[in-house]
Design an enzyme around this catalytic site. Sequence first.
Site, short mmCIF file in Angstrom:
data_model
loop_
_atom_site.label_atom_id
_atom_site.label_comp_id
_atom_site.label_asym_id
_atom_site.label_seq_id
_atom_site.Cartn_x
_atom_site.Cartn_y
_atom_site.Cartn_z
N GLU A 155 12.52 46.32 15.60
CA GLU A 155 12.01 47.17 14.50
C GLU A 155 12.04 48.65 14.87
OE1 GLU A 155 10.28 45.54 16.62
OE2 GLU A 155 8.56 46.75 17.21
N CYS A 175 7.81 40.78 21.91
CA CYS A 175 6.97 41.31 22.97
C CYS A 175 5.59 40.63 23.03
CB CYS A 175 6.83 42.81 22.78
SG CYS A 175 7.80 43.69 23.96
N HIS A 197 12.18 45.22 21.00
CA HIS A 197 11.63 45.66 19.70
C HIS A 197 12.74 46.00 18.70
CE1 HIS A 197 7.32 46.21 20.72
NE2 HIS A 197 7.80 46.29 21.94
N1 GLN Z 1 2.59 44.45 27.77
C1 GLN Z 1 2.17 44.01 26.48
C2 GLN Z 1 1.33 42.75 26.59
O1 GLN Z 1 1.16 42.24 27.64
C3 GLN Z 1 3.34 43.77 25.55
C4 GLN Z 1 4.05 45.05 25.26
C5 GLN Z 1 4.68 45.12 23.93
O2 GLN Z 1 4.35 44.35 23.03
N2 GLN Z 1 5.56 46.05 23.77
O3 GLN Z 1 0.84 42.28 25.62
#
Ligand code: GLN
Length: 201
Positions: free
Chosen positions: A177, A81, A175
């Site tokens: 984890e 992410c 994710h």
């Molecule tokens: N929307 C977040 C970002 O732009 C990322 C979201 C996440 O890590 N779950 O950094």
Amino acid sequence: MTILRVGVLALQGDVQEHLLAVRGCGAEASTVRTPDELERVDALILPGGESTTMSRLLQVFDLEMPLRDRLAGGMPTLSTCAGLILLSREVLDGRPDQIALGILDVSVRRNGYGRQVESFEADIAIAPLGVAPFRAVFIRAPLIEEAGPDAEVIASFGDNPVAVAQGPHIGLCFHPEMTDDLRVHQLFLERAAAALEVSAA
Ligand code: GLN
């Protein structure tokens, strides 16, 4: 044989879950907040969180240049992410000053799955893990709009890649984890250990 030491970048975001997942696989895990701590690990997890905040904290904690150096030296990474956003070649809808470290040959759009589906879960197939589905948790996830020739797409959802592998790196939009399925962490440890010629656990 030396045992792999895995660091989790601990500036912000879901750090504890990754430490537990790595330890659950039988490997060593520690937090990384300083250049010294970065120096002591063989591989690094860049967790989810908020990429603009993490980007700024990398500079505040004087970690940007040491991190760039370790990446240039081939340190394996698992990024999820916000972590994936940090390692991307191009960030769309980001802050103009946010860091894109250019390790993964992908162009990502922040929050690209849209406001109406900020969070969702889906069963996906991750090629190196075989046919058993992986429950992927997406939270305000980045959308990989384009994966270049250097990034191998190892999982897709709909028309877009959601996981890529590139040399010793694995980058994910979701994710792992947040489930108790350790197979992605295990895959990362195996690939990192093979790249560094050390033992995973
Ligand atoms: N929307 C977040 C970002 O732009 C990322 C979201 C996440 O890590 N779950 O950094």
